[in-house]
Motif scaffolding. Structure first.
Motif, PDB file in Angstrom:
ATOM      1  N   GLU A  24      44.582  45.264  27.759  1.00 38.46           N
ATOM      2  CA  GLU A  24      44.346  43.816  27.750  1.00 38.46           C
ATOM      3  C   GLU A  24      42.948  43.498  27.232  1.00 38.46           C
ATOM      4  N   ALA A  83      46.362  47.697  32.263  1.00 41.75           N
ATOM      5  CA  ALA A  83      45.248  46.758  32.034  1.00 41.75           C
ATOM      6  C   ALA A  83      44.301  47.261  30.957  1.00 41.75           C
ATOM      7  N   ARG A 105      38.999  49.263  33.829  1.00 47.52           N
ATOM      8  CA  ARG A 105      40.382  48.827  33.651  1.00 47.52           C
ATOM      9  C   ARG A 105      41.265  50.056  33.783  1.00 47.52           C
TER      10      ARG A 105
END
Lengths: 415, 415
Positions: A29, A26, A22
């Motif tokens: 998340e 991101a 990631r």
């Protein structure tokens, strides 16, 4: 489905989702599932979901009675095999001695090389086993260990053999890396060593499956980029991945070389500037930061915040070693990354799980999803953030590897 | 002599010698005895010396088989009793929120006050017990705990009563301090609270022996020097010692006030400059530094090096609390003081033993000498410096309080 095992009573299940690293925003998340259950078969995760959605059967059930569960941590950068100690260096540094003064007093990395060379394999294993156990207790389920205290073909192979033997002594999953660490001081010996590395050391290590990657320490006072490029080309020719120690004290092109040669990761980055940060953000190479080094040596920490804001994929490791990072907890490395490298708790968890797995070229772990290895942590707390929040105590209650509880962790200090 | 107990097999016995706090260069002067033994009678040290010099008898002998032994650590500044958690603040801070934004979101210290006020005494004790156990496992044998999350006479007394009750639940020796922490925002209520503190809270706390000292948090946004002076004068009138939170963010005269009023210690000092440092060096007030706060909040660390070089007596504490120092290890506080506050390992040991004892007005502990309490640590290592060197693991093997092994410590990672 008839699973081998069902884990229930998970107050919070928290994981990144994969299989790829990631990057940037991101990294924040996370998938957060309250009141979850995990089904395990053949050492892998068979099913993850809300507990009330499980309607199949399992041979055995374990009720965690309301704990947070996270993916097992991955420690992608350690030097956990060494002999001797560096307490005199520690004391001298605290008194203000320079590294040159420590070397003159018989200390520094060459003292570790001497002690490690003098230690029989059984002693190296006996010394490393409790260190690995400490990392596992802190939540690590996969641990990379480097050679690099050998400084000769025979001694590096002996270290790699010790790491291979150690693998059978620990419940953790171990990955070995051949590290080409410090060059000989004599220029002719330096050239000769590169030749030996390329004609003998790398081919033997690859052929005997003693290492999955080759790492080179790139620094003004260590190996330079042209030398590293020769070594990396040889490693890749023999099917090994490459990774770098780079930009710890000076930016001399290591980041750029690593990206160009598609390194798995470039590690350290304390001295990396905007050029290196932007280059990493535009690449698939993981940026691994090592907060233990900054704490122990008092050097600036790598700018994890800028790396993530630029869009890079950041991982965190202990860099466990006697000279620059005597940090025996993978969880503590993540907790320090929040304080020292500017990561949020979410980013630190991603950095220590899925991104750390990708920094080792592994895509079957570091997250809790069907098909992945059943490597996971149970916290004392019902809130996953306690993993990153807690300082000076171990927030990990249980460590599971391949669907089996392998080790008790720390003791409860939070709720 | 016929001792109750003899401890042999001590590879290294290391201690400061007392009874007074050590200042400046004297903080480095440790007494190091190889192959030592300790005789204990009635919970106190009866004899210390080379093992071969012991010619008397003991009812029992314990052979440590070659470990380093140190005085039990003293943690002279904690807020170990609280309810609720500050995980939302931790997460918000990592995302860059200001303290004002955290307060606006319902966080900050007032959220701890609300949770603590709402918790029955039994819950406060149940929550604090594992925290104290963690400090003991890390080597602490005497621990100061402050009230200060009450903000009213009744709530502060309830906290002091919880601390008194906690004393019976733990093997550690507990000292309670009444902390006057954050003032009411309304100026009239502020004046009224000082009146209540002086006419009711301090007299009751003193009369019922609920506290041995009074502490005031002096800061621009907290209590000011004139207010603190009123409170301190009342405390001294009732026979209580005084101590201060001062110079954390701003130097507004707290150090000077503390010295003038003969405070036991002035704690924090992150913002102290040469004037404050020199004043402390010329006084008998201990300068207590708190490296966990600097690590957790990312504020500059107190300049321990300059304090010692100027001639001050420095102590170290965890400042264990949920908002600014979730540091559950007294040994880790000392290890951080070497990295963050510029102390040598010798100075850190002095700071965490004899000087920390003196910061609590205690002169019968923090050193291994005849007549002192038999409170001591056994390390996993045979080299005392591992206490300060080790990061992320607990180097303490056994904790002894009053001549009895009360708790196993961590696990071995070093030799």
């Amino acid at each position: 489905m008839h699973a081998d095992q069902l884990i229930t009573g998970i107050a919070q299940l928290v994981t990144a989702q994969g299989p790829h690293a990631r990057r940037g925003t991101a990294m924040s998340e996370l998938h957060l599932l309250p009141n979850a259950a995990i089904a395990i078969s053949n050492g892998r995760i068979a099913w993850v979901g809300p507990e009330h959605d499980w309607h199949d059967t399992a041979k055995a059930t374990v009720d965690l009675q309301g704990a947070a569960v996270l993916p097992g941590l991955i420690d992608p950068h350690t030097h956990a095999v060494w002999a001797g100690n560096r307490l005199a260096d520690f004391e001298a540094r605290a008194r203000g001695a320079t590294y040159e003064e420590m070397l003159a007093a018989g200390g520094g990395i060459r003292s570790t090389v001497r002690s490690t060379a003098a230690a029989p394999q059984q002693e190296l294993i006996a010394l490393a086993t409790p260190r690995i156990a400490a990392l596992v207790r802190s939540g690590a389920t996969t641990i990379e260990i480097k050679s690099g205290y050998g400084f000769s073909v025979a001694a590096e192979l002996a270290m790699l053999e010790a790491i291979a033997a150690l693998t059978t002594q620990t419940s953790a999953r171990i990955l070995a890396t051949l590290l080409i660490h410090i060059p000989p001081t004599d220029p002719t010996e330096r050239r000769t060593y590169i030749e030996q590395v390329c004609t003998t050391l790398i081919p033997i290590a690859a052929q005997r499956h003693l290492a999955s990657a080759v790492d080179v320490f790139i620094e003004r006072e260590a190996w330079h980029c042209d030398e590293a490029e020769t070594i990396f080309a040889c490693a890749q020719h023999h099917g090994l991945a490459i990774k770098l120690h780079s930009d710890q004290f000076h930016s001399i092109g290591g980041v750029e070389l690593g990206i160009r040669m598609r390194a798995l990761s470039v590690d350290h980055l304390e001295a990396a500037g905007p050029t290196q940060i932007n280059a990493l953000a535009a690449s698939n190479t993981i940026a691994t930061v090592l907060p233990g080094v900054s704490l122990h040596l008092g050097i600036p920490a790598a700018n994890g915040r800028s790396l993530i804001d630029a869009g890079a994929a950041v991982a965190v490791a202990t860099d466990l070693n006697p000279g620059s990072s005597p940090l025996f907890s993978t969880a503590a490395a993540l907790a320090l990354a929040v304080r020292s490298n500017g990561l949020t708790p979410q980013e630190a968890l991603t950095a220590g799980t899925i991104n750390a797995a990708c920094a080792l070229g592994l895509h079957d772990r570091g997250r809790l999803e069907p098909g992945c290895l059943a490597d996971l942590l149970v916290l004392h707390s019902n809130d996953w953030r306690d993993l990153l929040y807690t300082l000076g105590a171990n927030p990990v209650r249980e460590v599971w590897i391949g669907g089996r509880k392998v080790q008790p962790g720390g003791t409860k200090v939070t709720t």
